[in-house]
Design a protein around this motif. Structure first.
Motif, PDB file in Angstrom:
ATOM      1  N   SER A 104      58.777  44.306 -71.465  1.00  0.00           N
ATOM      2  CA  SER A 104      58.697  44.859 -72.812  1.00  0.00           C
ATOM      3  C   SER A 104      57.394  45.633 -73.029  1.00  0.00           C
ATOM      4  O   SER A 104      56.421  45.479 -72.275  1.00  0.00           O
ATOM      5  CB  SER A 104      58.813  43.737 -73.850  1.00  0.00           C
ATOM      6  OG  SER A 104      57.800  42.768 -73.639  1.00  0.00           O
ATOM      7  N   ASP A 105      57.372  46.452 -74.077  1.00  0.00           N
ATOM      8  CA  ASP A 105      56.206  47.271 -74.398  1.00  0.00           C
ATOM      9  C   ASP A 105      55.005  46.408 -74.775  1.00  0.00           C
ATOM     10  O   ASP A 105      55.144  45.307 -75.333  1.00  0.00           O
ATOM     11  CB  ASP A 105      56.508  48.200 -75.577  1.00  0.00           C
ATOM     12  CG  ASP A 105      57.571  49.246 -75.265  1.00  0.00           C
ATOM     13  OD1 ASP A 105      57.993  49.330 -74.096  1.00  0.00           O
ATOM     14  OD2 ASP A 105      57.979  49.963 -76.205  1.00  0.00           O
ATOM     15  N   ARG A 107      52.697  44.455 -73.576  1.00  0.00           N
ATOM     16  CA  ARG A 107      52.695  43.018 -73.283  1.00  0.00           C
ATOM     17  C   ARG A 107      51.380  42.534 -72.689  1.00  0.00           C
ATOM     18  O   ARG A 107      51.016  41.370 -72.854  1.00  0.00           O
ATOM     19  CB  ARG A 107      53.841  42.700 -72.322  1.00  0.00           C
ATOM     20  CG  ARG A 107      53.919  41.235 -71.949  1.00  0.00           C
ATOM     21  CD  ARG A 107      55.130  40.924 -71.126  1.00  0.00           C
ATOM     22  NE  ARG A 107      55.071  39.567 -70.593  1.00  0.00           N
ATOM     23  CZ  ARG A 107      55.946  39.062 -69.718  1.00  0.00           C
ATOM     24  NH1 ARG A 107      56.962  39.800 -69.311  1.00  0.00           N
ATOM     25  NH2 ARG A 107      55.817  37.836 -69.270  1.00  0.00           N
TER      26      ARG A 107
END
Length: 251
Positions: A104-105, A107
């Motif tokens: 995910s973005d 992180r």
């Protein structure tokens, strides 16, 4: 697919050599990385193309947790073995391709990669992915093989690298690195071009370079211009190389 299969083949069958590599595990290099990044005990770090696990293990001693990824399962197994030998328990090992993370973005507080970018088949995409998973204000660190600026080293030294390792893509010069970096959401904190040597025949043996390729490498070195020979001295025992080091902060 790029060169991923070639990377898996070349490094999977030589994984133990990279775990034991004094180049990749050089304590001076690792200490310099730690001093530049200044990791904290709250940080979560990502080590990209962990290889023998040297970067992940160095970071794990200072941070909360490390995720170490590699495209080669054999490399991950060697890295995990190395972490157990040092009683390191805060590293998670995952098979991932830097060109297409299943992550995910925003992180990670730290995204690091050592001696790997020259294998990335789509370097711009890989660098964007590295930035995507990094938190704003997070630290972006790269150490990789490099070459002097200019047509001759950018062409001929990369020919040498490809003769040694068929999965080689490009060792970027400082000029090319700065072109790549300016497209990313980063503030550059530090860059340096470091002069080093590869010990021979160890450098060849680690990748199983065939004799005819070794001979061609020396033909190329002997054919360099006078300026090229000054920048790239060599003999039977060593070949000169350069590395580019980058520390940046995500905007």
């Amino acid at each position: 697919m790029g060169n991923q299969n070639e990377v898996r083949k070349n490094f999977g069958q030589r994984a133990s050599k990279y775990r034991l590599s004094t180049t990749h595990g050089n304590p001076v290099d690792l200490e310099r990385m730690i001093n530049l990044i200044k990791p904290t005990s709250d940080d979560i770090a990502l080590d990209i193309a962990t290889g023998g696990g040297h970067t992940a293990i160095a970071l794990a001693k200072y941070v909360n947790r490390v995720v170490a990824i590699d495209i080669s399962p054999e490399m991950l197994a060697e890295a995990e073995m190395a972490s157990k030998q040092e009683s390191i328990s805060n590293i998670a090992f995952r098979t991932e391709d830097v060109h297409n993370f299943n992550i995910s973005d925003s992180r990670f507080d730290i995204v690091a990669s050592r001696f790997a970018v020259h294998h990335f088949s789509d370097v711009k995409r890989a660098l964007r992915e590295m930035c995507r998973v990094l938190k704003p204000g997070g630290k972006f660190y790269i150490l990789d093989c490099s070459v002097f600026d200019g047509e001759e080293p950018e062409k001929e030294i990369n020919r040498i690298e490809l003769l040694r390792d068929s999965s080689h893509q490009c060792s970027y010069s400082p000029r090319l690195w700065h072109q790549l970096l300016k497209e990313l959401p980063l503030t550059i904190d530090h860059t340096s071009l470091l002069k080093e040597q590869y010990e021979l025949p160890r450098w060849f043996d680690r990748m199983g370079t065939e004799q005819n390729s070794r001979e061609e490498i020396f033909r190329i070195l002997n054919s360099l211009s006078a300026e090229g020979k000054i920048r790239y001295p060599f003999c039977d025992d060593y070949i000169t190389t350069y590395r580019f080091e980058i520390l940046a902060t995500k905007n």
